[in-house]
Design an enzyme around this catalytic site. Sequence first.
Site, PDB file in Angstrom:
ATOM      1  N   ILE A  96      -0.113   2.020   0.368  1.00 27.73           N
ATOM      2  CA  ILE A  96       0.853   2.435   1.393  1.00 27.73           C
ATOM      3  C   ILE A  96       0.013   2.670   2.628  1.00 27.73           C
ATOM      4  CG2 ILE A  96       2.396   4.231   2.256  1.00 27.73           C
ATOM      5  CD1 ILE A  96       3.393   4.753  -0.495  1.00 27.73           C
ATOM      6  N   ILE A  98       0.212   2.869   6.928  1.00 27.78           N
ATOM      7  CA  ILE A  98       1.019   2.970   8.145  1.00 27.78           C
ATOM      8  C   ILE A  98       0.067   2.957   9.336  1.00 27.78           C
ATOM      9  CG2 ILE A  98       2.689   4.379   9.426  1.00 27.78           C
ATOM     10  CD1 ILE A  98       3.780   3.428   6.715  1.00 27.78           C
ATOM     11  N   LEU A 107       7.612   7.345   7.545  1.00 27.81           N
ATOM     12  CA  LEU A 107       7.562   5.983   7.007  1.00 27.81           C
ATOM     13  C   LEU A 107       6.856   5.922   5.649  1.00 27.81           C
ATOM     14  CD1 LEU A 107       6.826   4.021  10.293  1.00 27.81           C
ATOM     15  CD2 LEU A 107       9.030   4.452   9.204  1.00 27.81           C
ATOM     16  N   GLY A 108       5.830   6.737   5.457  1.00 27.77           N
ATOM     17  CA  GLY A 108       5.153   6.786   4.165  1.00 27.77           C
ATOM     18  C   GLY A 108       6.113   7.245   3.074  1.00 27.77           C
ATOM     19  N   LYS A 109       6.897   8.265   3.375  1.00 29.20           N
ATOM     20  CA  LYS A 109       7.895   8.761   2.420  1.00 29.20           C
ATOM     21  C   LYS A 109       8.947   7.687   2.152  1.00 29.20           C
ATOM     22  CE  LYS A 109      10.929  12.690   1.613  1.00 29.20           C
ATOM     23  NZ  LYS A 109      11.439  13.956   2.147  1.00 29.20           N
ATOM     24  N   ASN A 135      -9.644  11.730   1.014  1.00 33.13           N
ATOM     25  CA  ASN A 135      -8.512  11.456   1.897  1.00 33.13           C
ATOM     26  C   ASN A 135      -7.521  12.622   1.776  1.00 33.13           C
ATOM     27  OD1 ASN A 135      -6.365  10.471   3.373  1.00 33.13           O
ATOM     28  ND2 ASN A 135      -6.486   8.404   2.525  1.00 33.13           N
ATOM     29  N   ASN A 137      -5.360  14.026   3.792  1.00 33.45           N
ATOM     30  CA  ASN A 137      -3.969  13.837   4.218  1.00 33.45           C
ATOM     31  C   ASN A 137      -3.144  13.170   3.131  1.00 33.45           C
ATOM     32  OD1 ASN A 137      -4.425  15.003   6.709  1.00 33.45           O
ATOM     33  ND2 ASN A 137      -4.732  13.055   7.767  1.00 33.45           N
ATOM     34  N   TYR A 142       0.862  13.222  -1.358  1.00 36.74           N
ATOM     35  CA  TYR A 142       1.290  12.869  -2.712  1.00 36.74           C
ATOM     36  C   TYR A 142       1.582  14.105  -3.551  1.00 36.74           C
ATOM     37  CZ  TYR A 142       0.173   8.090  -1.492  1.00 36.74           C
ATOM     38  OH  TYR A 142       0.159   6.870  -0.877  1.00 36.74           O
TER      39      TYR A 142
END
Length: 173
Positions: A96, A98, A107-109, A135, A137, A142
């Site tokens: 995923i 962006i 947008l990730g959601k 990572n 963020n 998640y």
Amino acid sequence: MTITIKKCTLADLRLLQDISYETYNETFKDHNTPENMNAYLKKAFNEKQLEKELANRSSHFFFVYFNNDVAGYLKVNMNDAQSEDMGAESLEIQRIYIKTNYQKLGLGKYLLNQAIEMAIERKKKNIWLGVWEKNDNALSFYKKMGFVQTGAHSFYMGDDEQIDFIMSKTLAL
């Protein structure tokens, strides 16, 4: 604000390659040497590799559009396309990504929910992914979305061995 999604086909190969280079570079260039970044980008996103992945019936790519601009993409794997053997009851979210200027817009959601819907439609019991241990963020995102760490595996960025946490979520069917 309009958010739409489109399944990628072989005709989208060049656009997929461009957005893959851009988003991966934006995400990881500050944490890796240029040599390791270039080695990984050339290996993972070369035309032949992406063509092979697009042709695999157990892998699916989707572009997400924000007001008609390609803002990112999703790649999911099932069955033998999964990067780890998690079994036939699992769906992997392999990517995923962006673009930086489209982050923090949900947008990730949106893409994550697309993957979950696909998993449920295909009667998968689990959804999982690997995320780099540094990572923060992504790890925070998640966890907020109900994923828990269930393992770890090695990931090579060029010649640098790094650790990805495996995060999983059990789906209610």
